[in-house]
Design an enzyme around this catalytic site. Structure first.
Site, PDB file in Angstrom:
ATOM      1  N   ASP A  33      52.454  47.273 -10.478  1.00 11.75           N
ATOM      2  CA  ASP A  33      51.794  46.623  -9.356  1.00 11.75           C
ATOM      3  C   ASP A  33      50.316  47.005  -9.421  1.00 11.75           C
ATOM      4  OD1 ASP A  33      53.954  45.234  -8.542  1.00 11.75           O
ATOM      5  OD2 ASP A  33      54.204  46.221  -6.600  1.00 11.75           O
ATOM      6  N   ASN A  73      56.384  43.976 -10.126  1.00  9.87           N
ATOM      7  CA  ASN A  73      56.772  42.635  -9.709  1.00  9.87           C
ATOM      8  C   ASN A  73      55.575  41.795  -9.288  1.00  9.87           C
ATOM      9  OD1 ASN A  73      57.020  44.758  -7.782  1.00  9.87           O
ATOM     10  ND2 ASN A  73      57.662  43.254  -6.256  1.00  9.87           N
ATOM     11  N   HIS A 110      58.647  50.422 -13.243  1.00 11.09           N
ATOM     12  CA  HIS A 110      58.064  50.125 -11.934  1.00 11.09           C
ATOM     13  C   HIS A 110      59.059  50.363 -10.802  1.00 11.09           C
ATOM     14  CE1 HIS A 110      55.640  48.385  -8.812  1.00 11.09           C
ATOM     15  NE2 HIS A 110      56.585  47.505  -8.522  1.00 11.09           N
ATOM     16  N   HIS A 149      62.294  49.651  -0.228  1.00 12.26           N
ATOM     17  CA  HIS A 149      63.095  48.877  -1.185  1.00 12.26           C
ATOM     18  C   HIS A 149      64.434  49.527  -1.515  1.00 12.26           C
ATOM     19  CE1 HIS A 149      59.879  46.042  -1.909  1.00 12.26           C
ATOM     20  NE2 HIS A 149      59.040  47.030  -2.141  1.00 12.26           N
ATOM     21  N   ASP A 171      58.047  51.463  -4.374  1.00 12.18           N
ATOM     22  CA  ASP A 171      57.942  51.831  -2.970  1.00 12.18           C
ATOM     23  C   ASP A 171      56.626  52.586  -2.788  1.00 12.18           C
ATOM     24  OD1 ASP A 171      59.807  50.830  -1.219  1.00 12.18           O
ATOM     25  OD2 ASP A 171      61.399  52.119  -2.023  1.00 12.18           O
ATOM     26  N   HIS A 172      55.893  52.238  -1.715  1.00 13.39           N
ATOM     27  CA  HIS A 172      54.542  52.756  -1.550  1.00 13.39           C
ATOM     28  C   HIS A 172      54.562  54.122  -0.885  1.00 13.39           C
ATOM     29  CE1 HIS A 172      53.058  48.314  -1.704  1.00 13.39           C
ATOM     30  NE2 HIS A 172      53.692  48.705  -2.789  1.00 13.39           N
TER      31      HIS A 172
END
Ligand SMILES: Nc1nc2c(ncn2[C@@H]2O[C@H](COP(=O)(O)OP(=O)(O)OP(=O)(O)O)[C@@H](O)[C@H]2O)c(=O)[nH]1
Ligand SMILES: *[C@@H]1O[C@H](CO)[C@@H](O)[C@H](O)[C@H]1NC(C)=O
Ligand SMILES: *[C@@H]1O[C@H](CO)[C@@H](O)[C@H](O)[C@H]1NC(C)=O
Ligand SMILES: *[C@@H]1O[C@H](CO)[C@@H](O)[C@H](O)[C@H]1NC(C)=O
Ligand SMILES: *[C@@H]1O[C@H](CO)[C@@H](O)[C@H](O)[C@H]1NC(C)=O
Ligand SMILES: *[C@@H]1O[C@H](CO)[C@@H](O)[C@H](O)[C@H]1NC(C)=O
Ligand SMILES: [Mg+2]
Length: 723
Positions: free
Chosen positions: A85, A123, A217, A226, A253-254
């Site tokens: 990302d 993604n 990722h 997620h 996941d952030h």
């Protein structure tokens, strides 16, 4: 005839099938692309990992980038890994897309980040022109950029396997909603995945590097938005487990996370905090969650042949979580079974050692007495890696059973003038300084100094030990301590030995942890404590009875006299006092409050206290601590705190009271609750003959003298009853 015709048809059908499948099978023979890079000259490697970042500097991307620059400088990183990302929201439009510079080149500008970046696609990258993002033309714009779908990086001590995980996720194919995924060169999914997994499996099997790390990722396990990626768990994970992969690193996941696999050695590490974060989602996941942080940040990884250390940092560069693992280093080490570990003493050179230079032997038979068990050797090596100087080391996993033994060094210490690979001045600086500071004690014929560090959990005990020694010997954790065991680190120079004992926190779940105290006591048996460092935080604003209980527990364990050999250490000294209080006032208030509780807990009378006041010193263990021109960590008023701390230690020792020797008697000594037990029979006898008999007599007398109502006659027996 019909039979023959049928057979030919079947054969041609089979041939046709093979012919159509062939093109799809072809990539099978094509291996994953490989890149090579050496480790550092000392055999180590360090790098940063960031993910989910490209937002033109916004959402704290620039702040994270700046801290990466600082930590990158500190760790002298070799390269950076991006977990994908890379460009929001929809990858790159084409190779001319300015987002590439705006989100990458112009953001990660720090000197230390001008290294190779190895990136996978996320993604969001698949929603743009993937071929543009993979294009070598981007390297002409910024030579750091390297992004491929799946590839291998051989870095001597470690093999990294970068895996393109986006095509695994079925919903991107079947239910893309309003997003368009660029599946050129990928579709059909099943073929792409099966070829990739086959190549990966073969490459993992062929890998001989001590560490195998897979980067993708999407997460295997995630406690955030997620969650787990089911397709990876079913398709990719079995291959990683079968091939002994050590770490799986991802973004998506952030947040920042560390989860340990329950049934394999794999650690799942999420570094997806490169920009937008704070999703506010936490859902429990399977396996062991060790760390979760919903905000922005990044991760560092430091590797040697035998040790891996990870750390997570927030947007201010603060360490949020650290974790390390060691491997056996020497084939010869396998000769010694793990159970031998209770009988060994190890020593060797500290410094950036080559593992081959570590001497191994059997403690029971080896006359050199420098035997080291495999586990110790591994730990030893990881210690020596972290150490910027040389010295003598002694490690003992079972100190209660094994008296400390020192052997003579296997070869002269470079520290004393024999040329080493690194300039001796660099290696020795910290320890020499410490040694010099402690030199005063030597003049007073003190040849061993043992410092005991105690306090509540998480107040910075281990960090302080590490700061004093200038290396990471004690494990530091942002949450609860890993174990209950104390550890002792010994360093010797020129006939002087410094021992520092780090202990687990004394408070757990709101109570003083009796078990921890018992373990500490037994650990200290036959040791002499010269100084107790009672650690707490400067920035704790509230004192409660727990503080008093902790002090009381220490007093009960070692006797009141321990406080004549004590000093209070306040960590987190680099604070801004609240409500505009001035720093000195805040410090004075905090020490006064703490001292009141120490006095209460230790039951020291006020005037007693004033005669021999307990010194309070400030400490700042943070990597962000300010330093002076000599590189020494300083307090807000400019005092270098380590020399100051050592100075106070020497004055405490010089003040004449005797050190505390922990002997069997002290350990089994009267539990305060048992005190006076001896008097119990006497007191009982006294009560019976004097009090009870006396009262009975008096009652009988009263009964005799009183007119008796009917109801009392009925209950008369009561007065005759024995008490
Ligand atoms: N800013 C700052 N952080 C510190 C300082 N000392 C410790 N920390 C942090 O506080 C946390 C706990 O530190 P530790 O050294 O593990 O504390 P401890 O007392 O050994 O903890 P336990 O062993 O769990 O009882 C870690 O995240 C440290 O990085 C300090 O002086 N300043
Ligand atoms: C930037 O980081 C700070 C500190 O973590 C946080 O309070 C703030 O919300 C962050 N900003 C954004 C846009 O996420
Ligand atoms: C792993 O262990 C934890 C407890 O430590 C347990 O809650 C969890 O269900 C286990 N997960 C798996 C996948 O076995
Ligand atoms: C401690 O010292 C006593 C007396 O010197 C000795 O008997 C005992 O074995 C020692 N214990 C340990 C664990 O070293
Ligand atoms: C230290 O020991 C030496 C020799 O044993 C002696 O001469 C000296 O006086 C001692 N110093 C002190 C301060 O006790
Ligand atoms: C040591 O004793 C002196 C006086 O004898 C006193 O001034 C000093 O504060 C004491 N220091 C410590 C650390 O107790
Ligand atoms: Mg600790």
């Amino acid at each position: 005839m019909a039979g023959v015709a049928l057979e030919t048809t079947a054969l041609s059908l089979a041939l046709l099938a093979i012919a159509t499948v062939m093109p799809a099978l072809l990539p099978c023979s094509a291996e994953l692309q490989r890149f090579e890079r050496p480790a550092k000259a000392d055999g180590s490697l360090s790098l940063l990992v960031v993910g989910d970042w490209g937002r033109k500097g916004q959402f704290n991307q620039s702040q994270v980038a700046a801290q990466m620059g600082k930590i990158g400088e500190e760790l002298d990183i070799d390269f950076v890994i991006s977990t994908g990302d890379n460009f929001y929201d929809n990858g790159l439009k084409d190779v001319q897309d300015k987002a590439f510079e705006e989100s990458f080149t112009n953001v990660y500008t720090a000197k230390s980040l001008q290294k190779q970046w190895y990136s996978v696609l996320g993604n969001h990258d698949y929603r743009g022109d993937v071929l543009a993002e993979l294009s070598p033309l981007l390297q002409k714009i910024d030579s750091r950029w390297l992004c491929l779908r799946s590839f291998i990086l051989n870095a001597e001590i470690v093999d990294f396997f970068f895996v393109d995980t986006t095509p695994f996720v079925e919903s991107y194919w079947t239910n893309p909603e309003n997003d368009h995924y660029d599946w050129r060169d990928v579709a059909p999914r099943e073929t792409y995945i099966s070829v990739l997994l086959k190549d990966l499996d073969a490459a993992l099997k062929a890998s001989t590097a001590p560490w195998k790390i897979v980067v993708g990722h999407h997460a295997m396990r995630s406690a955030s938005h997620h969650g787990d990626t089911a397709e990876l768990l079913s398709l990719l994970l079995p291959i990683l487990k079968a091939n002994g992969v050590d770490l799986y690193i991802n973004g998506h996941d952030h947040c920042l996370q560390h989860i340990s696999s329950n049934d394999s050695k794999i650690q799942y590490l999420t570094s997806g905090g490169g920009s937008m974060a704070w999703r506010g989602v936490f859902t429990p996941t399977s396996d062991k969650l060790r760390f979760f942080y919903d905000g922005q940040g990044f991760m560092s990884l430091q590797l040697t042949r035998t040790a891996a250390d990870i750390a997570f940092y927030d947007v201010f560069g603060r360490v949020l979580h650290e974790w390390g693992v060691s491997k056996h280093l020497h084939p010869a080490a396998k000769k010694f079974p793990e159970r031998d570990k209770k009988c060994w003493a190890g020593f060797g050179l500290l410094g950036r050692l080559n593992p081959r230079e570590i001497q191994l032997g059997d403690a029971r038979t080896d006359p050199r007495r420098d035997a080291v068990t495999p586990r110790a050797a591994a730990r030893f090596y990881s210690f020596s890696r972290a150490s910027p100087y040389l010295g003598l080391l002694a490690l003992r996993p079972n100190p209660e059973q094994n008296p400390l033994r020192f052997g003579s060094p296997p070869r002269p210490l470079p520290c004393f003038g024999v040329s080493g690979r690194l300039p001796p001045d660099l290696l020795c600086r910290h320890f020499n300084k410490l040694h010099e500071l402690l030199g005063k004690l030597k003049q007073e014929n003190v040849s061993t100094l043992t410092i005991l560090v105690m306090g509540k959990g998480g107040v910075g005990k281990s960090s302080t030990v590490n700061s004093i020694l200038g290396e990471r010997v004690a494990s530091v954790s942002a949450f609860q301590s890993e174990g209950l065991r104390p550890i002792m680190c010994s360093r010797s120079r020129a006939g002087f030995t410094l021992n520092i004992i780090d202990t687990p926190g004394l408070v757990e779940g709101g109570y003083v942890n009796e078990q921890a105290i018992e373990i500490i006591k037994r650990f200290l048996l036959n040791k002499t404590i010269d100084v107790l460092l009672y650690v707490d935080r400067l920035d704790a604003y509230r004192m409660d009875s727990l503080d008093r209980q902790v002090v009381k527990a220490i007093t009960d364990t070692f006797g009141k006299r321990i406080w004549q050999r004590s000093m209070v250490v306040l960590t987190h000294a680099q604070l801004s006092p609240p409500d505009g209080l001035n720093y000195d006032d805040f410090f004075a208030k905090r020490s006064e409050a703490l001292m009141r509780y120490v006095r209460l807990g230790a039951r020291i009378r006020k005037q007693e206290f004033q005669e021999s006041s307990i010194p309070v010193v400030l400490v700042e263990n943070s990597g962000r601590c300010k330093t002076n021109s000599g590189g020494e960590k300083i307090l807000p008023d400019g005092t270098p705190w380590i020399p100051n701390l050592v100075e106070v230690i020497t004055t405490v020792i010089a003040n004449g009271s005797k050190p505390i020797t922990v002997d069997q008697k002290l350990i089994e000594g009267p539990n305060p609750n048992d005190r006076g037990k001896f008097f119990v029979p006497l007191i009982l006898a006294f009560q019976y003959f004097v009090v009870v008999k006396g009262i009975q007599r008096a009652i009988k007398q009263d009964i005799k003298n009183e007119p008796k109502p009917l109801w009392e006659l009925r209950d008369k027996g009561l007065a005759n009853r024995k008490f």
